[in-house]
Design a protein around this motif. Sequence first.
Motif, PDB file in Angstrom:
ATOM      1  N   ILE A  21     -45.696  53.585  58.818  1.00  0.00           N
ATOM      2  CA  ILE A  21     -45.256  54.292  60.381  1.00  0.00           C
ATOM      3  C   ILE A  21     -44.824  52.486  60.851  1.00  0.00           C
ATOM      4  CG2 ILE A  21     -45.412  55.096  62.573  1.00  0.00           C
ATOM      5  CD1 ILE A  21     -46.997  57.094  61.212  1.00  0.00           C
ATOM      6  N   HIS A  67     -38.058  57.228  63.704  1.00  0.00           N
ATOM      7  CA  HIS A  67     -38.888  58.034  63.271  1.00  0.00           C
ATOM      8  C   HIS A  67     -38.858  59.846  63.181  1.00  0.00           C
ATOM      9  CE1 HIS A  67     -41.048  54.765  63.289  1.00  0.00           C
ATOM     10  NE2 HIS A  67     -40.850  54.182  64.290  1.00  0.00           N
ATOM     11  N   ALA A  69     -40.666  63.998  61.435  1.00  0.00           N
ATOM     12  CA  ALA A  69     -42.040  64.642  61.354  1.00  0.00           C
ATOM     13  C   ALA A  69     -41.385  64.695  59.444  1.00  0.00           C
ATOM     14  CB  ALA A  69     -42.126  65.862  61.351  1.00  0.00           C
ATOM     15  N   GLN A  71     -40.320  63.038  57.654  1.00  0.00           N
ATOM     16  CA  GLN A  71     -39.697  61.894  56.633  1.00  0.00           C
ATOM     17  C   GLN A  71     -41.108  61.828  55.702  1.00  0.00           C
ATOM     18  OE1 GLN A  71     -36.640  59.428  59.395  1.00  0.00           O
ATOM     19  NE2 GLN A  71     -38.768  58.978  59.395  1.00  0.00           N
ATOM     20  N   LEU A  72     -42.103  62.271  56.338  1.00  0.00           N
ATOM     21  CA  LEU A  72     -43.454  61.798  55.210  1.00  0.00           C
ATOM     22  C   LEU A  72     -43.014  62.412  53.313  1.00  0.00           C
ATOM     23  CD1 LEU A  72     -46.304  63.059  57.837  1.00  0.00           C
ATOM     24  CD2 LEU A  72     -45.648  60.578  57.485  1.00  0.00           C
ATOM     25  N   GLU A  90     -44.127  61.732  63.803  1.00  0.00           N
ATOM     26  CA  GLU A  90     -44.852  61.321  62.158  1.00  0.00           C
ATOM     27  C   GLU A  90     -46.245  61.129  62.201  1.00  0.00           C
ATOM     28  OE1 GLU A  90     -40.766  58.603  60.254  1.00  0.00           O
ATOM     29  OE2 GLU A  90     -42.561  57.152  60.214  1.00  0.00           O
TER      30      GLU A  90
END
Length: 487
Positions: A21, A67, A69, A71-72, A90
Amino acid sequence: MGLITPRELVGVEELAPVHFIAIGGSGMNGIASAFLDLGYEVSGSDRQDSKYLRGLQERGARTYIGHAAEQLGNAKTVIASSAIRDDNPELVEARARGLRILHRSEALGALMLGRRGVAVAGTHGKTTTTAMIARVLTELGTDPSYLIGGAFLGSKTGGHIGTGEALVVEADESDGSFLQYPAEVAVVTNVDPDHLTNWGTAEAYADGFVRFATKPELKLLIVSADDPGAVELVKTLRESAARVPEIITFGTAPEADLRLTDLELTGTGSTFTLTDTRRGVGGPVRLAVPAKYNALNATATYAVATYFGGETAPDFSEGAVRAALGQFGGTHRRFELVGTVDGVRVYDDYSHHPTEVANMLGETARPAAGEGRVVACFQPHLYSRTRDFWREFAVALEQADEVIVMDVCGDREDPIDGITGALVSDAIRPGTANVTYQPVWDEAAPTVAAIARPGDVVVTIGCGDVTKVAPKIVDELRRRTAEAREA
């Protein structure tokens, strides 16, 4: 933000795939590069595009702007810095999934496991000294690994995993991260109170360096003989009943183990004599970077290089180390030339503490300006730092001829009532620098361009988004020059 608590380190092989991040940040992109060098899957997000982000993309990292979630992806470990807020989507998602979440310093510490670590600490000069050590060890043929909170000029990363034994890291004291690192060698450039929002008091800040210098795995401490805080650190260590490492001091002080004399500043470089008073060896050094503080950084670098070079460098000699120092060309945002227009040179500099600003203006910008003026465009960074040091910033800026003060870049902090850039601009004393307060970000570049004239050195100062003002100043100067020619 607060101080981090050091934790037991986990080997890098247990961490991947990793998601960062704020992957494009100065303290994060090098770590991400190191994981890529080791062949691990890397992803990450940042709030804005940057050359660091693009460089990581080119090397195979999956990156995102903004940002979210989702994208993890398939990350096993999420890495974040102290600047990331708890409500980051994230970070929230990582907790919900039960993923391993590491502070940036834990990921860096994991990379140090199994290597001979060199941790470079100090309130000022960490990035340049870390980069200088990495470059000199490279010139000596040792192929070190390094993790720098910046980048060499012309590079898109501050991270590299080499084949040599040494891993040189920038050891950040702001949040206590430097207490996490398993280093064999430590460098302390200076101890000048900062980040008091985290540390509380100057005494607690200084005690943090004592703890850093007495970590059980540390074998050698290289520390300034000139800086009062560093001198006090050595005194405390030598009076302590605890086990302390071997200590080598450096500086201009007569009692320094590595002594710098005959310093001559030559515009964008310097020459000096470096003497190892313990062994009776030394000689001339010629640097391609300016200012006394870089000569001191070079003296500390010499100590590290002679420690490692004698063991591992195929062409090592004391003279080779001094020659290698001259090959260092600087790092990104350390008095970096952005452009020249009609005799006006525009530089960008990362200085964000009063001591750094004073040193840069007095030892670098002023000699570079020669007969011209120094025009400083300063953006205070963090409300807490501005609250603590607005008077000192004003005194430092009085060394310029013209000062444009922007409003505070709050970054990770919420605003504090009454804390604005006007505190700094109003404190600059009449009869010193001419001062202009410009709180509108988009008006900073036109304001500076209207003040600058041929022969001036213009420098944008701060570690916030003032760095984006520098190229805008260059563009505005070009526009004005073109209009004047057409008139």
